[in-house]
Design an enzyme around this catalytic site. Structure first.
Site, PDB file in Angstrom:
ATOM      1  N   ARG A  53       0.926  -1.273   0.052  1.00  0.00           N
ATOM      2  CA  ARG A  53      -0.285   0.243  -0.072  1.00  0.00           C
ATOM      3  C   ARG A  53       0.989   1.056   0.057  1.00  0.00           C
ATOM      4  O   ARG A  53       0.227   2.364  -0.679  1.00  0.00           O
ATOM      5  CB  ARG A  53      -0.808  -0.010   1.165  1.00  0.00           C
ATOM      6  CG  ARG A  53      -2.101  -0.916   1.023  1.00  0.00           C
ATOM      7  CD  ARG A  53      -2.962  -1.284   2.227  1.00  0.00           C
ATOM      8  NE  ARG A  53      -2.038  -1.890   3.233  1.00  0.00           N
ATOM      9  CZ  ARG A  53      -2.416  -2.719   4.209  1.00  0.00           C
ATOM     10  NH1 ARG A  53      -3.864  -2.662   4.430  1.00  0.00           N
ATOM     11  NH2 ARG A  53      -1.640  -3.364   5.026  1.00  0.00           N
TER      12      ARG A  53
ATOM     13  N   ASP B 120      -1.128 -18.869  18.333  1.00  0.00           N
ATOM     14  CA  ASP B 120       0.062 -18.317  17.967  1.00  0.00           C
ATOM     15  C   ASP B 120       1.275 -19.419  17.737  1.00  0.00           C
ATOM     16  O   ASP B 120       2.103 -19.237  16.769  1.00  0.00           O
ATOM     17  CB  ASP B 120       0.620 -16.995  18.883  1.00  0.00           C
ATOM     18  CG  ASP B 120       1.901 -16.436  18.274  1.00  0.00           C
ATOM     19  OD1 ASP B 120       1.716 -15.942  17.115  1.00  0.00           O
ATOM     20  OD2 ASP B 120       2.753 -16.388  19.157  1.00  0.00           O
TER      21      ASP B 120
ATOM     22  N   HIS C 185       3.386 -24.229  14.841  1.00  0.00           N
ATOM     23  CA  HIS C 185       4.620 -24.801  15.315  1.00  0.00           C
ATOM     24  C   HIS C 185       4.669 -25.963  16.398  1.00  0.00           C
ATOM     25  O   HIS C 185       5.371 -26.994  16.182  1.00  0.00           O
ATOM     26  CB  HIS C 185       5.542 -23.568  15.936  1.00  0.00           C
ATOM     27  CG  HIS C 185       5.546 -22.393  15.072  1.00  0.00           C
ATOM     28  ND1 HIS C 185       5.489 -22.346  13.914  1.00  0.00           N
ATOM     29  CD2 HIS C 185       5.562 -21.272  15.571  1.00  0.00           C
ATOM     30  CE1 HIS C 185       5.309 -20.837  13.486  1.00  0.00           C
ATOM     31  NE2 HIS C 185       5.462 -20.391  14.533  1.00  0.00           N
TER      32      HIS C 185
ATOM     33  N   LYS D  57       5.356 -16.511  26.315  1.00  0.00           N
ATOM     34  CA  LYS D  57       6.320 -15.291  26.150  1.00  0.00           C
ATOM     35  C   LYS D  57       6.921 -14.911  27.601  1.00  0.00           C
ATOM     36  O   LYS D  57       6.598 -15.093  28.478  1.00  0.00           O
ATOM     37  CB  LYS D  57       5.364 -14.348  25.713  1.00  0.00           C
ATOM     38  CG  LYS D  57       4.878 -14.527  24.282  1.00  0.00           C
ATOM     39  CD  LYS D  57       5.755 -13.992  23.140  1.00  0.00           C
ATOM     40  CE  LYS D  57       4.919 -14.059  21.733  1.00  0.00           C
ATOM     41  NZ  LYS D  57       5.770 -14.329  20.701  1.00  0.00           N
TER      42      LYS D  57
ATOM     43  N   HIS E 210       7.060 -21.619   9.644  1.00  0.00           N
ATOM     44  CA  HIS E 210       8.549 -21.499   9.281  1.00  0.00           C
ATOM     45  C   HIS E 210       9.473 -22.565  10.259  1.00  0.00           C
ATOM     46  O   HIS E 210      10.391 -22.615   9.919  1.00  0.00           O
ATOM     47  CB  HIS E 210       8.894 -20.009   9.577  1.00  0.00           C
ATOM     48  CG  HIS E 210       9.112 -19.678  11.084  1.00  0.00           C
ATOM     49  ND1 HIS E 210       8.050 -19.126  11.679  1.00  0.00           N
ATOM     50  CD2 HIS E 210      10.174 -19.491  11.821  1.00  0.00           C
ATOM     51  CE1 HIS E 210       8.595 -18.924  12.923  1.00  0.00           C
ATOM     52  NE2 HIS E 210       9.694 -18.949  12.923  1.00  0.00           N
TER      53      HIS E 210
END
Ligand code: BG6
Length: 487
Positions: free
Chosen positions: A46, A237, A242, A332, A180
């Protein structure tokens, strides 16, 4: 029709992922001569920008060199001349028509195309829809593949809907859903360890394995991603993708070949054998927690019930794993950034040694160190010299850096981009695998909204998580272990 050249179109080209991961990975492939002769990388975003301005976003220091390589200025400038930029809106069909014309102009002929959607998840449907309307997914002039970043949906129904929308425009073989973690060497090595050797597989089952732990600890807190994170939470998340992918590699049956579908069929079988955690069992099978201070983060709802830490006990109801608990934890703001898989073996069935008073035997374990100390440790008992039969645990270690050199591990994105360009989807997730993993996660999230749910625990930043998670293990007579740290 013969197409030799490739265009990589990156949507979300002015974003962080493009800068930190995609351009460095593409440059690395380019400098290893793993990209075809003629390559064009076209950014779409954008932000209004000229082509030279786009090229200037990427510096040789960050994209073109790393601690192991001296940047090669010549090669970098050659590479950066292959970068182009076109600005437009994801929801504008007109802009996609113009993009399509721009691509034809840059390409001048039959060219394969890889579209990388490095955009927020909300933009995926619009982008793919507009590509479809403008004929950009048709394969007359070369193949057309689309890489889609996580998160893939927000729950089972949105993931299904997204799969349906994509399948209206693309066939499954054109879709590459990226996780990933599957591009990390150490994660791929789980399959090599299990199926490239003969000594592990015979003991890789309930007869020899007491339990498995998978830890993905992160020292960073939610930081500037609070807006996204507070809606997602640790289960969406980290676990849906993962963690469950790592679990599937550890626990799946041997595929007959290294073919993408053979591997993905086994993963789906494994996911469907996972015992669901329901509202009735969520109290005994899960722990959820927030780090102290999370609620004060800008962008976080002060009453948020989003977990920044979770621990699960999963069972796989099949012949190989019956009764073996798989403990998964991630969070986290923990003490260290470390990802590892611990295979804890059973104790010997009988002790013949005259052990010293109070001596407690340690059962064998195998640690697969995913990051940052990439390697494998086998822990076993050895006789202490000059004693009758005292024992001590010792480690047999393999470290990637020692065996292969410290500069050999490429970034996960490099491998995944290369595979997508080759048409190899083994390290990408298939629609049914995504849906199976959401099925498990959805039920837990639903359970957490029920009155029977475990209360939201709290933990100190820079700790190993809440006391409740230790209790969760000690109820089973076990402990969390970090065995790959600082060596
Ligand atoms: C991402 C998550 O998928 O993985 C992040 O969205 C997390 O929250 C990251 O920090 C971890 O990846 P890595 O490769 O740094 O372990």
């Amino acid at each position: 029709m013969k197409a030799e050249s490739i265009t990589i179109v990156i949507f979300g080209a002015s974003g962080d992922l493009t800068k930190r991961k995609l351009i460095p990975a593409l440059y690395s492939l380019y400098s290893k001569r793993r990209l075809p002769g003629i390559i064009n990388i076209v950014g779409f975003g954008r932000t209004k920008m000229s082509v030279p301005e786009f090229r200037n976003l990427f510096q040789i220091k960050t994209a073109g060199g790393n601690k192991c390589k001296t940047p090669d200025r010549g090669k970098w400038s050659e590479f950066s001349e292959r970068l182009f930029y076109f600005s437009g809106k994801y929801n504008s069909k007109e802009d996609f028509r113009s993009l399509s014309a721009y691509l034809d102009e840059v390409e001048k002929g039959n060219v394969h195309r890889l579209y990388y959607l490095a955009t927020p998840p909300g933009a995926v449907t619009e982008i793919v829809g507009n590509m479809g309307k403008c004929g950009m997914t048709e394969e007359e002039k070369g193949w057309r593949r689309v890489i889609i970043e996580k998160p893939f949906g927000h729950d089972l129904s949105s993931a299904r809907e997204l799969n349906l929308t994509l399948h209206n425009i693309l066939n499954e073989k054109q879709i590459y859903r990226i996780d990933h973690y599957l591009g990390k060497e150490t994660v791929q090595n789980v399959l090599v360890l299990r199926f490239g050797n003969t000594i592990f597989e015979p003991i890789w089952n309930r007869n020899y394995i007491d339990h498995v732990q998978i830890t993905m600890a992160e020292s960073v807190d939610v930081g500037h991603r609070a807006g996204y994170y507070d809606k997602a939470g640790v289960l969406r998340d980290m676990f849906q993708n993962h963690m469950l992918q790592m679990l599937s590699l550890v626990a799946m049956e041997p595929p007959a070949s290294f073919d993408a579908d053979a591997i993905r069929n086994e993963k789906v079988k494994l996911f469907s054998a996972l015992r669901p955690i329901t509202a009735n069992t969520v109290g005994s099978e899960t722990v959820r927690a927030q780090y102290r201070g999370y609620l004060k983060t800008t962008g976080v709802d002060p009453e948020s019930q989003t977990a920044t830490y979770a621990a699960l006990r999963l069972f796989i109801d099949n012949w190989r794993w019956n009764g073996v608990p798989f403990y998964l934890r991630s969070g986290k703001a923990l003490k260290e950034k470390i990802s590892e898989i611990l295979i804890q073996f059973r104790e010997p069935p009988h002790f013949m040694f005259p052990l010293s008073e109070g001596y407690k035997i340690t059962a064998n374990s195998l640690s697969l160190c995913v990051q940052p100390h990439e390697g494998i440790h086998l822990r076993f008992e050895a006789k202490v010299p000059d004693t009758a039969a005292d024992m001590r645990s010792v480690n047999m270690d393999f470290h990637y850096a020692e065996s292969f050199g410290s500069c050999t591990i490429p970034d996960a994105y490099e491998r995944l981009l290369f595979d997508a360009l080759q048409g190899d989807a083994s390290l990408f997730t298939r629609s049914d695998g995504i849906e199976e993993s959401w099925r498990l996660i959805d039920e837990i999230i639903k359970g957490w909204d029920m009155p029977e749910a475990p209360a939201m625990a709290e933990y100190e930043p820079n700790s190993w998580g809440p006391a409740e998670a230790d209790l969760f293990m000690s109820r089973d007579g076990r402990k969390w272990v970090i065995s790959c740290g600082g060596n």
